[in-house]
Design an enzyme around this catalytic site. Sequence first.
Site, short mmCIF file in Angstrom:
data_model
loop_
_atom_site.label_atom_id
_atom_site.label_comp_id
_atom_site.label_asym_id
_atom_site.label_seq_id
_atom_site.Cartn_x
_atom_site.Cartn_y
_atom_site.Cartn_z
N SER A 45 7.97 38.91 34.34
CA SER A 45 8.45 39.27 35.62
C SER A 45 7.89 40.63 36.12
O SER A 45 7.78 41.51 35.04
CB SER A 45 10.07 39.22 35.65
OG SER A 45 10.33 40.16 36.91
N TYR B 38 18.10 41.59 31.33
CA TYR B 38 16.76 40.77 31.74
C TYR B 38 15.54 41.16 31.67
O TYR B 38 14.54 40.69 31.14
CB TYR B 38 17.45 40.31 33.08
CG TYR B 38 16.19 39.39 34.01
CD1 TYR B 38 16.17 38.22 33.57
CD2 TYR B 38 15.24 40.14 34.88
CE1 TYR B 38 15.07 37.30 34.05
CE2 TYR B 38 14.37 39.18 35.47
CZ TYR B 38 14.27 37.71 35.09
OH TYR B 38 13.10 37.13 35.62
N1 LIG Z 1 12.91 33.95 41.15
C1 LIG Z 1 12.43 35.21 40.68
O1 LIG Z 1 12.41 36.00 41.47
C2 LIG Z 1 11.69 35.44 39.50
C3 LIG Z 1 10.80 36.54 39.33
C4 LIG Z 1 10.19 36.77 38.20
C5 LIG Z 1 10.28 35.83 37.09
N2 LIG Z 1 11.23 34.81 37.20
C6 LIG Z 1 11.18 33.97 36.35
O2 LIG Z 1 10.75 32.69 36.74
C7 LIG Z 1 11.55 31.56 35.98
C8 LIG Z 1 12.41 30.69 36.72
O3 LIG Z 1 13.11 31.30 38.01
P1 LIG Z 1 13.91 30.64 38.84
O4 LIG Z 1 14.21 31.50 40.07
O5 LIG Z 1 13.53 29.06 39.27
O6 LIG Z 1 15.35 30.64 38.06
P2 LIG Z 1 16.34 29.36 37.59
O7 LIG Z 1 17.53 30.08 36.98
O8 LIG Z 1 16.74 28.41 38.77
O9 LIG Z 1 15.59 28.59 36.63
C9 LIG Z 1 15.98 28.80 35.17
C10 LIG Z 1 15.90 27.24 34.50
O10 LIG Z 1 16.11 27.55 33.00
C11 LIG Z 1 17.03 26.60 32.71
N3 LIG Z 1 17.70 26.93 31.24
C12 LIG Z 1 18.55 28.20 31.07
N4 LIG Z 1 18.97 28.26 29.97
C13 LIG Z 1 18.36 27.06 29.32
C14 LIG Z 1 18.27 26.50 28.01
N5 LIG Z 1 18.95 27.21 26.93
N6 LIG Z 1 17.45 25.66 27.50
C15 LIG Z 1 16.82 24.95 28.46
N7 LIG Z 1 16.77 25.37 29.72
C16 LIG Z 1 17.38 26.33 30.11
C17 LIG Z 1 17.90 26.32 33.79
O11 LIG Z 1 18.81 25.41 33.72
C18 LIG Z 1 16.99 26.51 34.99
O12 LIG Z 1 16.67 25.22 35.46
C19 LIG Z 1 12.60 32.22 34.75
O13 LIG Z 1 12.00 32.32 33.67
C20 LIG Z 1 12.74 33.70 35.64
O14 LIG Z 1 12.90 34.69 34.80
C21 LIG Z 1 11.76 34.63 38.45
#
Ligand SMILES: NC(=O)c1ccc[n+]([C@@H]2O[C@H](COP(=O)([O-])OP(=O)(O)OC[C@H]3O[C@@H](n4cnc5c(N)ncnc54)[C@H](O)[C@@H]3O)[C@@H](O)[C@H]2O)c1
Length: 260
Positions: free
Chosen positions: A147, A160
Amino acid sequence: MSGLLDGRVVIVTGAARGIGQAYAKALSEAGATVVAADILDCAQTLGLLGGRGLGVKVDITDMASCTAMAEATQKAHGRIDGIINNAAMFGPSAVTEGARMLPFDEITEDAWQRMMNINVTGTWHACKAVVPAMRAQGYGKIVNISSNTIQLGNPNLLHYVVSKGAVATMTRCLARELGPAGIRVNTLVPGFIQSQASLDIMRENHAEAITGAMKSICSLGREQYADDLVGTAVYLQSALSDFVSGQMISVDGGACFTGM
Ligand SMILES: NC(=O)c1ccc[n+]([C@@H]2O[C@H](COP(=O)([O-])OP(=O)(O)OC[C@H]3O[C@@H](n4cnc5c(N)ncnc54)[C@H](O)[C@@H]3O)[C@@H](O)[C@H]2O)c1
């Protein structure tokens, strides 16, 4: 991008919803057979994969569960060409409270440990699970999701942000260790994405102000969406990036610049 990933089998963790679901759909449209893996049910994602996908329940904090994910993939499809390590403790769900925004000294020990366990240890587990198949093939593509908070040092999300810094560091070490086996390891670095998860996290934390601030530092001057990331995810899983390893690839509309 149609055809770029023909014949490849790619696992996407955290594929039940949000950005992971968008990666899964795009990889499938580019020709890959996608294994959608999550601690949540992936039925909705499977519906987007044109009948060619496999859904696997995995808890990445559990090594045995990750091994079972890799075994199920090999049993169904005979190979593992790539993985996108997207699963993380981010948005709240039935199984995690998500990344609650709090001053650094108010984050509980429990939340800190869970964050490290899912985001860092879980990513390590998933890599360990898929590498034997990739080694045997002499080829593989690991994409870890970080991120741009690690460049911005965003406040009130210390657990985080630190975990995502560790993910980027893990990439560099693994690129060195696994390069001789033909395994490429890169970090995809999204900016602030308008996903359900990020909106849930920000809801009580000045979401509009944060979105406005992120937009104002974006060179392209707009909000970012999951679909902005998928082209780079496909590229990093394709032969087009076969001489790219150990890199942090930012996809944030030019919000942060990595140094020379
Ligand atoms: N949304 C943003 O602004 C943003 C920015 C930068 C990076 N990210 C990264 O992108 C990725 C996806 O983000 P998102 O916004 O879709 O969030 P999200 O919370 O919707 O997605 C995370 C997914 O990981 C799964 N998960 C959590 N714990 C788990 C485990 N122990 N085993 C298996 N699966 C598990 C959840 O069920 C969920 O489907 C993440 O790595 C997040 O850190 C997001």
